[in-house]
Write a protein that holds these residues in place. Structure first.
Motif, PDB file in Angstrom:
ATOM      1  N   MET A 163       0.848  -1.182   0.000  1.00 31.84           N
ATOM      2  CA  MET A 163       0.000   0.000   0.000  1.00 31.84           C
ATOM      3  C   MET A 163       0.890   1.241   0.000  1.00 31.84           C
ATOM      4  N   LEU A 164       0.378   2.308  -0.555  1.00 35.90           N
ATOM      5  CA  LEU A 164       1.105   3.576  -0.625  1.00 35.90           C
ATOM      6  C   LEU A 164       0.753   4.459   0.557  1.00 35.90           C
ATOM      7  N   LEU A 165       1.726   5.222   1.032  1.00 27.82           N
ATOM      8  CA  LEU A 165       1.515   6.282   2.010  1.00 27.82           C
ATOM      9  C   LEU A 165       1.908   7.582   1.318  1.00 27.82           C
ATOM     10  N   LEU A 166       0.988   8.529   1.254  1.00 33.99           N
ATOM     11  CA  LEU A 166       1.247   9.787   0.560  1.00 33.99           C
ATOM     12  C   LEU A 166       1.938  10.778   1.475  1.00 33.99           C
ATOM     13  N   ASP A 167       3.068  11.294   1.016  1.00 35.95           N
ATOM     14  CA  ASP A 167       3.733  12.385   1.719  1.00 35.95           C
ATOM     15  C   ASP A 167       2.863  13.630   1.535  1.00 35.95           C
ATOM     16  N   THR A 168       3.036  14.572   2.403  1.00 38.27           N
ATOM     17  CA  THR A 168       2.256  15.810   2.359  1.00 38.27           C
ATOM     18  C   THR A 168       2.408  16.511   1.016  1.00 38.27           C
ATOM     19  N   ASN A 169       3.614  16.468   0.432  1.00 33.34           N
ATOM     20  CA  ASN A 169       3.835  17.161  -0.838  1.00 33.34           C
ATOM     21  C   ASN A 169       3.174  16.457  -2.026  1.00 33.34           C
ATOM     22  N   ILE A 170       2.617  15.291  -1.824  1.00 30.30           N
ATOM     23  CA  ILE A 170       1.781  14.611  -2.823  1.00 30.30           C
ATOM     24  C   ILE A 170       0.303  14.807  -2.482  1.00 30.30           C
ATOM     25  N   LEU A 171      -0.012  14.777  -1.191  1.00 34.10           N
ATOM     26  CA  LEU A 171      -1.395  14.934  -0.755  1.00 34.10           C
ATOM     27  C   LEU A 171      -1.965  16.295  -1.171  1.00 34.10           C
ATOM     28  N   ILE A 172      -1.195  17.351  -1.011  1.00 31.67           N
ATOM     29  CA  ILE A 172      -1.692  18.697  -1.327  1.00 31.67           C
ATOM     30  C   ILE A 172      -2.142  18.793  -2.785  1.00 31.67           C
ATOM     31  N   PRO A 173      -1.309  18.436  -3.764  1.00 32.22           N
ATOM     32  CA  PRO A 173      -1.797  18.525  -5.147  1.00 32.22           C
ATOM     33  C   PRO A 173      -2.911  17.516  -5.457  1.00 32.22           C
ATOM     34  N   TRP A 174      -2.887  16.352  -4.801  1.00 27.55           N
ATOM     35  CA  TRP A 174      -3.954  15.370  -5.024  1.00 27.55           C
ATOM     36  C   TRP A 174      -5.310  15.964  -4.637  1.00 27.55           C
ATOM     37  N   LEU A 175      -5.369  16.561  -3.464  1.00 25.51           N
ATOM     38  CA  LEU A 175      -6.628  17.138  -2.991  1.00 25.51           C
ATOM     39  C   LEU A 175      -7.037  18.362  -3.803  1.00 25.51           C
ATOM     40  N   ALA A 176      -6.050  19.098  -4.299  1.00 25.78           N
ATOM     41  CA  ALA A 176      -6.324  20.311  -5.067  1.00 25.78           C
ATOM     42  C   ALA A 176      -6.681  20.013  -6.525  1.00 25.78           C
ATOM     43  N   GLY A 177      -6.509  18.763  -6.929  1.00 27.89           N
ATOM     44  CA  GLY A 177      -6.781  18.407  -8.319  1.00 27.89           C
ATOM     45  C   GLY A 177      -5.696  18.858  -9.267  1.00 27.89           C
ATOM     46  N   ASP A 178      -4.520  19.140  -8.719  1.00 27.88           N
ATOM     47  CA  ASP A 178      -3.393  19.560  -9.548  1.00 27.88           C
ATOM     48  C   ASP A 178      -2.760  18.343 -10.218  1.00 27.88           C
ATOM     49  N   SER A 179      -1.868  18.615 -11.128  1.00 26.79           N
ATOM     50  CA  SER A 179      -1.222  17.563 -11.906  1.00 26.79           C
ATOM     51  C   SER A 179      -0.303  16.694 -11.047  1.00 26.79           C
ATOM     52  N   ILE A 180      -0.503  15.398 -11.171  1.00 28.34           N
ATOM     53  CA  ILE A 180       0.349  14.390 -10.534  1.00 28.34           C
ATOM     54  C   ILE A 180       0.679  13.399 -11.644  1.00 28.34           C
ATOM     55  N   PRO A 181       1.898  12.864 -11.683  1.00 29.88           N
ATOM     56  CA  PRO A 181       2.240  11.918 -12.750  1.00 29.88           C
ATOM     57  C   PRO A 181       1.215  10.782 -12.854  1.00 29.88           C
ATOM     58  N   GLU A 182       0.836  10.473 -14.074  1.00 29.52           N
ATOM     59  CA  GLU A 182      -0.215   9.484 -14.341  1.00 29.52           C
ATOM     60  C   GLU A 182       0.036   8.125 -13.675  1.00 29.52           C
TER      61      GLU A 182
END
Length: 124
Positions: free
Chosen positions: A1-20
């Motif tokens: 399972m993955l654990l998201l670091d804060t610097n991934i969580l912020i763009p995920w929640l904001a709907g910003d670009s994350i590598p596919e």
């Protein structure tokens, strides 16, 4: 399972670009979020380093259908086994959680790989 670091969580929640590949992995297998990230984000908001348009990050995480990895006493104690490569207490607790639970942490911080070789470091 993955654990998201804060610097991934912020763009995920904001709907910003994350590598596919990261998006696909999260959508396929799910991912954990630590309350540590929520704490870190609200501190950044309170000192003016980050702006948010939400009243509840907890609700945002729940809406995103991410899972919680709650901090346990064992996680807190696991920090003692981490080398002191840097001093960020949020990062150190996330790393201890990932190590204790056998999670792969997803981050933009390449230093995490010095702690956990299977860290998934993504480009900013």
């Amino acid at each position: 399972m993955l654990l998201l670091d804060t610097n991934i969580l912020i763009p995920w929640l904001a709907g910003d670009s994350i590598p596919e590949p990261v998006v696909e992995q999260i959508q396929t297998d799910g991912a954990y979020v630590s309350p540590v990230s929520i704490w870190e984000i609200w501190i950044k908001v309170s000192i003016g380093k980050l702006r948010l348009e939400t009243e509840s990050l907890v609700a945002e995480v729940d809406t995103a259908q991410l899972s919680w990895l709650n901090v346990t006493p064992a996680h807190a104690e696991a920090i003692k086994d981490l080398p002191l490569l840097h001093r960020d207490p949020f990062d150190r607790l996330l790393l201890a959680q990932a190590r204790a639970e056998g999670c792969k942490i997803v981050t933009t911080d390449a230093l995490f790989a010095d702690y956990l070789p299977d860290t998934w470091v993504v480009a900013k």
